[in-house]
Design an enzyme around this catalytic site. Structure first.
Site, PDB file in Angstrom:
ATOM      1  N   HIS A 137     -79.527   4.474  66.467  1.00  0.00           N
ATOM      2  CA  HIS A 137     -79.018   3.139  66.122  1.00  0.00           C
ATOM      3  C   HIS A 137     -77.594   2.900  66.631  1.00  0.00           C
ATOM      4  O   HIS A 137     -76.669   2.698  65.864  1.00  0.00           O
ATOM      5  CB  HIS A 137     -79.116   2.860  64.621  1.00  0.00           C
ATOM      6  N   ASP A 166     -85.130   1.757  62.650  1.00  0.00           N
ATOM      7  CA  ASP A 166     -84.348   2.105  61.463  1.00  0.00           C
ATOM      8  C   ASP A 166     -84.753   1.218  60.290  1.00  0.00           C
ATOM      9  O   ASP A 166     -83.924   0.924  59.427  1.00  0.00           O
ATOM     10  CB  ASP A 166     -82.841   2.005  61.731  1.00  0.00           C
ATOM     11  N   LYS A 195     -82.524  15.987  62.746  1.00  0.00           N
ATOM     12  CA  LYS A 195     -81.620  14.858  62.509  1.00  0.00           C
ATOM     13  C   LYS A 195     -80.304  15.365  61.944  1.00  0.00           C
ATOM     14  O   LYS A 195     -80.279  16.082  60.947  1.00  0.00           O
ATOM     15  CB  LYS A 195     -82.271  13.882  61.516  1.00  0.00           C
TER      16      LYS A 195
HETATM   17  O1  DOR Z   1     -78.965   1.308  56.918  1.00  0.00           O
HETATM   18  C1  DOR Z   1     -79.354   2.463  56.862  1.00  0.00           C
HETATM   19  N1  DOR Z   1     -80.305   2.854  55.985  1.00  0.00           N
HETATM   20  N2  DOR Z   1     -78.807   3.362  57.675  1.00  0.00           N
HETATM   21  C2  DOR Z   1     -79.072   4.659  57.562  1.00  0.00           C
HETATM   22  O2  DOR Z   1     -78.515   5.417  58.303  1.00  0.00           O
HETATM   23  C3  DOR Z   1     -79.969   5.165  56.492  1.00  0.00           C
HETATM   24  C4  DOR Z   1     -80.902   4.140  56.070  1.00  0.00           C
HETATM   25  C5  DOR Z   1     -81.599   4.497  54.779  1.00  0.00           C
HETATM   26  O3  DOR Z   1     -82.151   5.589  54.678  1.00  0.00           O
HETATM   27  O4  DOR Z   1     -81.618   3.663  53.861  1.00  0.00           O
HETATM   28 ZN    ZN Z   2     -82.015   5.532  59.759  1.00  0.00          ZN
END
Ligand code: DOR
Ligand code: ZN
Length: 354
Positions: A176, A249, A101
């Site tokens: 995403h 996500d 990632k």
């Molecule tokens: O909204 C999100 N939350 N986007 C991300 O890229 C990370 C994720 C998180 O780990 O809380």
């Molecule tokens: Zn994520």
């Protein structure tokens, strides 16, 4: 023609945050009840950067799966400028590591160890291309002079496309994706690039978190964009095109951390994702393509077998209810509210069709 029941292969979640410790224990059952497998994000504190750490994290996840649930965590490593090629190769060859990632440093939750100078990771990306290991990208630039609504489009132009030109055989998933620019880019390129789409980005646009007061439970990264972008995502997801697949996500944060002067990004959807998706696909006369999006396209890109188990979906007359919050230690995680009642529910079945 309206359908009230259908059967499809059990889905997978190709982008999931399970966290660790108490939070892991509180959320894992929602994913393992609904999904056969999930790509597990490595943005713990500290991040999962070595194969050994990923093996240990996998064991912690497996130890928390509720009895009777079948669920396979598919592990990823967090790419840093110090990541060792030999460790990545060994992890991939053992079958443990399914992808790396890439977080641009500072792009989102726990991304401080992310990449600042992309030149430093080109040799590693070349090795990944050789062994066919996918790179999962959080596709947003972090430059303070770039408007947050433009960060995905600028990332494609300034970072992603140049990297792909330098390493043309690299297999990439734009995680995403939130804009028509992202969808168009993925569609315009060859077979070695695909994209995940979240449940929430198919349902909310930027009004959700800005109109009528700031709504922290609809705040995530990348932020939801204008309605025209949401419509582009819905068109891509419901098209059946093999380049697009589900990555929820789902990203739990305690309410105390979200409802704050500097609230965390993340929306928790694991518990009602499939119910929401059936609603969206039905609304777009595309229930036939839900299986492609949630159960077929992901395994094809990752070169993994499809799941043999099936889920039977049924449309009930009364709305299905979900908890508004789940308890974690002395706080809560708020569950995604799509803003409309959900009528689709699902259960495991031995039947191949209704
Ligand atoms: O909204 C999100 N939350 N986007 C991300 O890229 C990370 C994720 C998180 O780990 O809380
Ligand atoms: Zn994520």
């Amino acid at each position: 023609m309206s359908v009230s029941q259908f059967v499809m292969r059990r889905p997978d979640d190709w982008h999931l945050h399970l966290r660790d410790g108490h939070m892991l224990g509180a959320v894992i059952g929602h994913s393992s009840a609904n999904f056969a497998r999930a790509i597990i994000m490595p943005n713990l504190v500290p991040p999962v950067v070595t194969t050994e750490q990923a093996a240990q994290y996998k064991q912690r996840i497996i130890s928390r799966i509720p009895a009777g649930h079948e669920f396979e965590p598919l592990m990823t490593l967090y790419l840093t400028e110090e990541t060792r090629i030999e460790d990545v190769k060994a992890g991939a060859q053992s079958g443990l590591i399914k992808a790396l990632k890439l977080y641009p440093a500072g792009a989102t939750t726990n991304s401080d160890s992310g990449v600042t100078d992309f030149d430093n990771v080109i040799p590693l990306l070349e090795s990944m291309a050789e062994i066919g290991l996918p790179l999962l990208v959080h596709g947003e630039v972090t430059d303070s002079d770039i408007d947050i609504f433009d960060r995905e489009a600028v990332f494609i132009e300034r970072v992603l496309h140049p990297i792909r030109n330098r390493v043309p055989d690299l297999r990439v998933v734009m995680e995403h994706v939130t804009t028509s620019d992202g969808v168009d880019y993925v569609l315009s390129q060859g077979d070695n690039i695909a994209a995940t789409i979240t449940t929430h980005h198919l349902i909310i646009n930027r009004n959700a978190y800005l109109v009528g007061g700031v709504k922290p439970h609809y705040y995530c990264l990348p932020v939801a964009k204008r309605e025209e972008h949401r419509l582009a995502l819905v068109a891509a997801a419901t098209s059946g095109n093999s380049k697009f697949f589900l990555g929820t996500d789902s990203a739990p944060h305690l309410d105390g951390a979200k409802i704050s002067a500097c609230g965390c990004a993340g929306i928790y959807t694991s518990i009602n994702t499939l119910n929401c998706l059936a609603h969206v696909f039905e609304d777009n006369d595309a229930l036939d393509n839900l299986e492609c999006f949630a159960s077929l396209n992901g395994p094809a890109f990752y070169r993994l077998p499809v799941n043999e188990e099936r889920l039977k979906f049924s449309r009930s007359d009364e709305p299905v209810s979900f908890p508004e919050q789940i308890s974690v230690q002395n706080d809560h995680v708020t569950v995604f509210d799509p803003g409309f009642p959900l009528f689709w529910q699902h259960e495991p079945t031995n039947a191949l069709e209704v």
